[in-house]
Design a protein around this motif. Structure first.
Motif, short mmCIF file in Angstrom:
data_model
loop_
_atom_site.label_atom_id
_atom_site.label_comp_id
_atom_site.label_asym_id
_atom_site.label_seq_id
_atom_site.Cartn_x
_atom_site.Cartn_y
_atom_site.Cartn_z
N SER A 467 0.70 -1.06 0.22
CA SER A 467 0.01 0.06 0.04
C SER A 467 1.01 1.10 0.00
O SER A 467 0.51 2.15 -0.45
CB SER A 467 -0.92 -0.09 1.37
OG SER A 467 -0.15 0.02 2.52
N ASN A 469 3.85 1.60 -1.45
CA ASN A 469 4.30 1.58 -2.80
C ASN A 469 3.34 2.12 -3.73
O ASN A 469 3.57 3.09 -4.63
CB ASN A 469 4.92 0.35 -3.42
CG ASN A 469 6.11 -0.23 -2.59
OD1 ASN A 469 6.82 0.77 -1.81
ND2 ASN A 469 6.29 -1.70 -2.43
N ALA A 470 2.16 1.78 -3.49
CA ALA A 470 1.02 2.18 -4.46
C ALA A 470 0.74 3.78 -4.37
O ALA A 470 0.44 4.18 -5.37
CB ALA A 470 -0.35 1.79 -3.97
N LEU A 471 1.31 4.56 -3.39
CA LEU A 471 1.18 6.08 -3.33
C LEU A 471 2.41 6.72 -3.71
O LEU A 471 2.49 8.05 -4.10
CB LEU A 471 1.10 6.60 -2.06
CG LEU A 471 -0.49 5.86 -1.25
CD1 LEU A 471 -0.43 6.16 0.10
CD2 LEU A 471 -1.46 6.53 -2.10
N ARG A 472 3.45 5.82 -4.25
CA ARG A 472 4.64 6.47 -4.69
C ARG A 472 4.32 6.89 -6.03
O ARG A 472 3.64 6.31 -6.95
CB ARG A 472 5.93 5.51 -4.72
CG ARG A 472 6.50 5.25 -3.24
CD ARG A 472 7.30 4.41 -3.00
NE ARG A 472 7.74 4.14 -1.82
CZ ARG A 472 8.30 2.96 -1.31
NH1 ARG A 472 8.93 2.31 -2.12
NH2 ARG A 472 8.85 2.97 0.11
N GLN A 474 4.34 7.40 -9.84
CA GLN A 474 4.10 6.24 -10.92
C GLN A 474 4.69 7.16 -12.43
O GLN A 474 5.35 8.22 -12.12
CB GLN A 474 2.81 5.57 -11.26
CG GLN A 474 2.02 5.05 -10.28
CD GLN A 474 3.08 3.99 -9.46
OE1 GLN A 474 3.28 2.98 -10.27
NE2 GLN A 474 3.08 4.03 -8.10
N GLU A 547 -1.34 7.55 3.65
CA GLU A 547 -1.49 6.21 4.09
C GLU A 547 -2.65 5.66 4.95
O GLU A 547 -3.54 4.62 4.57
CB GLU A 547 -0.37 5.60 4.48
CG GLU A 547 1.02 5.80 3.61
CD GLU A 547 2.21 5.30 4.08
OE1 GLU A 547 2.32 4.67 5.19
OE2 GLU A 547 3.34 5.65 3.58
N GLN A 550 -5.61 6.06 2.83
CA GLN A 550 -5.91 5.08 1.71
C GLN A 550 -6.53 3.73 2.41
O GLN A 550 -6.99 3.07 1.70
CB GLN A 550 -4.38 4.73 1.10
CG GLN A 550 -4.51 3.43 0.10
CD GLN A 550 -3.09 3.17 -0.39
OE1 GLN A 550 -2.80 3.22 -1.44
NE2 GLN A 550 -2.18 2.56 0.54
N HIS A 558 -7.48 1.87 -4.78
CA HIS A 558 -6.23 2.17 -4.49
C HIS A 558 -5.31 2.54 -5.75
O HIS A 558 -4.47 3.44 -5.90
CB HIS A 558 -5.43 1.20 -3.78
CG HIS A 558 -5.84 0.81 -2.40
ND1 HIS A 558 -5.12 0.06 -1.66
CD2 HIS A 558 -6.95 1.47 -1.72
CE1 HIS A 558 -5.74 0.17 -0.31
NE2 HIS A 558 -6.77 0.94 -0.56
N ALA A 562 -3.68 6.29 -6.47
CA ALA A 562 -2.10 6.12 -6.70
C ALA A 562 -1.91 7.13 -7.90
O ALA A 562 -0.83 8.05 -8.14
CB ALA A 562 -1.45 4.99 -6.90
N ARG A 563 -2.59 6.99 -8.91
CA ARG A 563 -2.43 7.93 -10.21
C ARG A 563 -2.80 9.32 -9.87
O ARG A 563 -2.28 10.08 -10.53
CB ARG A 563 -3.49 6.89 -11.35
CG ARG A 563 -2.84 5.80 -11.89
CD ARG A 563 -3.70 5.42 -13.08
NE ARG A 563 -5.12 5.11 -12.75
CZ ARG A 563 -5.57 3.85 -12.36
NH1 ARG A 563 -4.80 2.85 -12.07
NH2 ARG A 563 -6.91 3.45 -12.33
N ALA A 566 0.14 10.54 -8.21
CA ALA A 566 1.39 10.71 -9.26
C ALA A 566 1.20 11.92 -10.07
O ALA A 566 1.98 12.39 -10.15
CB ALA A 566 1.51 9.30 -9.84
#
Length: 662
Positions: A467, A469-472, A474, A547, A550, A558, A562-563, A566
């Protein structure tokens, strides 16, 4: 934005066929019309647009949306539940997000339970050992249709019948153990079936998925009833038996009747009382009440005549009702100041069964008596007053104090002021204490309730690596104009600068008399759900934490979150005033997009009506079109006025100040 599982589901769902299950639709050119399923009307104002996969009510509701919005509203489901329901209907597999091993394991548990339910059903129908079980159900008056509806079954007497059957079908021992279908004997180093020689009652969740079982003996064995042990799917305090079959009837009748046993529910449904559920033989819990309140605010508890059992049930209910949703009511305080108090947003009624009889007996033997029992249910406060009067010494100081302490919190939660005054007078007479003193204690209870407003249980903060990593950020968006529309741009700004939500609400919307920013402003259901969660999070006492936010969202949101984050991270650094101006313009663009979308639907509908010769109906939409044109013109004027007043003048003053200091 890139496609998602929701896009795939929407593409596969036939929106006309889906909505036709709820209200008859008649073709009008390339659109379909019918009576709105959300309000009463004589002239059809509900229109389905197959080419866009959307619907809209042009009558009293004035709302619209896609297949998700329709199912969520009509079935009172969350986004996740609507996604699961529709995905299952059109054969879209909801794969675990981000390689979620826990999700895969839960799916395997559902599969094992379903396979076990089928095994038990087939055994009841065809196995010679099930003759006594079939005879038992016949004696209880359960017909074949009800047996099939509730998926009743039979567990054969062998120690490993189910285990061997499921192992042959590829299920592992570990899955069967975790599902509670088999148990392990440490002494003999072997496993055995959890249910043997019992009538089986499959227990389902709201979506109809089998999550566990109840079993009843056919002899003098103990325990008489046995439930699945606690598992990741089966948490007894969370389960409402029969809700999967009762939820529609509960909403239609706007009432739920809560009983204690499986057979009570089954008999009620067979005789047409399909708004009846059971609380698994336990006192009502907060989780059970919360599930039911999504269907209705009117609860009837059918209790047996045992006084001790009644008191225990009511005490449990008094604790559980704290979880029920409240409504905020304006109250004029001493001195004329208006303040808000929270009152219980549900109506709780209690009814008592004749001594020695349960709902199953009453319904089968005298259905009219059952209807009278339910109709004569007393409000919780009345019933509790009766219990207190019977079981407490109201002549003693201790008894009076106990009665006041027990009843004043219930009175404080009543939403109607006349009701409150009625019970203050009633309690005053019961304990022989003046009304002013009782009213003071009720007000004190109300203050205690107010003090609890805004409290929010902190969510589990342990975010997984996936989860996080999903917020880093893209990959950089290659073409913003193609991938991100106005509403996604605005939502990304709000997520990256949550203070903008407050700024828009206070400095823009309130100041310029615009409508509040609400989930329906977003045309995409995923954006609606993210914004709804954002508002909920910001209304809590939690400091902003992306987080933790999320964690509030369904996992299938999610990816979109994240997109958006990003995209926001790729925007160039800008002055706070520029960001605020961008947000204001974004809000107005979103509003104008929505108005244009509504006008497009109306124009399309008018063209279809004119093409079919229904000129009068086509002209009936002109008034609505003119209203939208006025709203669009107003928004266009505001898109010039607001930035000029909020930002251009401010920037000019700042520049003038700089020049004067040079």
């Amino acid at each position: 934005m890139v496609g998602s599982v929701t896009d795939e589901v929407k593409q596969r769902v036939d929106i006309v066929e889906l909505i036709s299950r709820y209200t008859p639709l008649k073709r009008a050119g390339s659109v379909y019309k019918g009576l709105c399923p959300f309000h009463s009307e004589r002239t059809p104002s509900f229109v389905v647009f197959p080419h866009t996969g959307t619907w809209h009510c042009f009558g009293a509701c004035g709302t619209g949306g896609d297949v998700f919005g329709f199912v969520m509203r009509k079935e009172n489901l969350t986004f996740r539940e609507a996604l699961e329901l529709l995905a299952n209907q059109v054969g879209v597999e909801l794969k675990p997000v981000g390689g979620d091993a826990r999700g895969e394991q839960r799916s395997r548990l559902y599969e094992a339970n379903e396979a076990a339910a089928i095994f038990y059903q087939q055994t009841l129908a065809h196995h010679s050992a099930a003759a006594d079980a079939r005879a038992y159900l016949e004696r209880r008056g359960i017909d074949s249709a009800t047996t099939a509806s509730f998926r009743l079954g039979f567990a054969p007497p062998g120690w490993s019948s189910l285990r061997d059957h499921l192992l042959e079908r590829g299920f592992s021992l570990d899955v069967l153990l975790e599902a509670g279908l088999i148990k392990r004997s440490e002494e003999r180093q072997t496993t055995f079936d959890a249910f043997r020689n019992r009538v089986i009652f499959p227990i389902c969740d709201r979506q109809g998925r089998v999550i566990g079982f109840g079993g009843r003996v056919l002899d003098d064995g103990v325990p008489k009833y046995l439930n699945t042990s606690e598992t990741p799917l089966f948490i007894k305090s969370h389960i409402v038996y029969g809700l999967d079959l009762a939820h529609r009837s509960i909403r239609e009748r706007d009432q739920v009747v809560i009983v204690e046993g499986y057979m009570d529910v089954i008999a009620a449904h067979q005789h047409g009382y399909t708004n009846v559920v059971a609380c698994m033989g336990t006192s009502l819990t907060a989780e059970q009440l919360q599930q039911l309140q999504r269907q209705t605010n009117n609860f009837v508890l059918a209790l047996d005549a045992d006084a001790a059992g009644q008191q225990a049930t009511i005490r449990g209910l008094n604790q559980a009702r704290q979880a029920l949703a409240r409504v905020r009511k304006p109250v004029v305080a001493p001195g004329g100041k208006v303040q808000f108090e929270e009152r219980l947003g549900a109506n709780l009624f209690i009814t008592t069964l004749p001594e020695g009889r349960d709902p199953d007996d009453v319904i089968r033997q005298d259905a009219q008596l059952w209807e009278q029992i339910v109709a004569s249910a007393k409000p919780l406060v009345d019933f509790y007053c009766d219990v207190i009067a019977r079981q407490t010494d109201l002549t003693s100081a201790l008894g009076k104090g106990k009665a006041v302490a027990e009843l004043t919190p219930l009175i404080a939660e009543l939403s109607d002021e006349i009701e409150r005054q009625h019970y203050i007078q009633l309690l005053s007479r019961m304990v022989q204490i003046d009304e002013m003193t009782i009213a003071g204690r009720v007000q004190a209870s109300a203050r205690t309730l107010r003090a609890g407003v805004g409290f929010r249980r902190r969510a589990d903060v342990g975010a997984t690596n996936e989860s996080t990593n999903a917020l880093r950020p893209q990959a950089r968006p290659e073409n913003r104009s193609n991938q991100y529309d106005h509403e996604e741009h605005l939502l990304a700004l709000l997520l990256a600068n949550v203070d903008l939500v407050v700024f828009l609400a206070n400095d823009v919307i309130e100041r310029y008399h615009l409508a509040p920013l609400l989930p329906p402003d977003w045309q995409h259901v995923e954006n609606q759900e993210i914004f709804r969660a954002l508002k909920q999070f910001l209304n809590s006492d939690e400091p902003w934490d992306i987080e933790l936010f999320q964690d509030m969202l369904d996992k299938h949101l999610h990816g979109r979150l994240a997109r958006l984050m990003a995209y926001a991270s790729m925007l160039p650094p800008r002055d706070s005033l520029v960001v605020r101006e961008d947000a204001v313009k974004g809000l107005l663009r979103v509003r104008m997009d929505r108005v244009r979308s509504e006008m497009t639907k109306i124009k399309y509908l008018q063209d279809e009506l004119q093409r079919t010769g229904d000129l009068e109906a086509a002209r009936s939409f002109e008034k609505m079109t003119n209203a939208y044109l006025r709203e669009l013109a107003h928004l266009q004027r505001q898109s010039v006025r607001i930035p000029q007043e909020l930002f251009r003048k401010t920037i000019g003053k700042q520049e003038g100040l700089k020049l004067s200091t040079v």
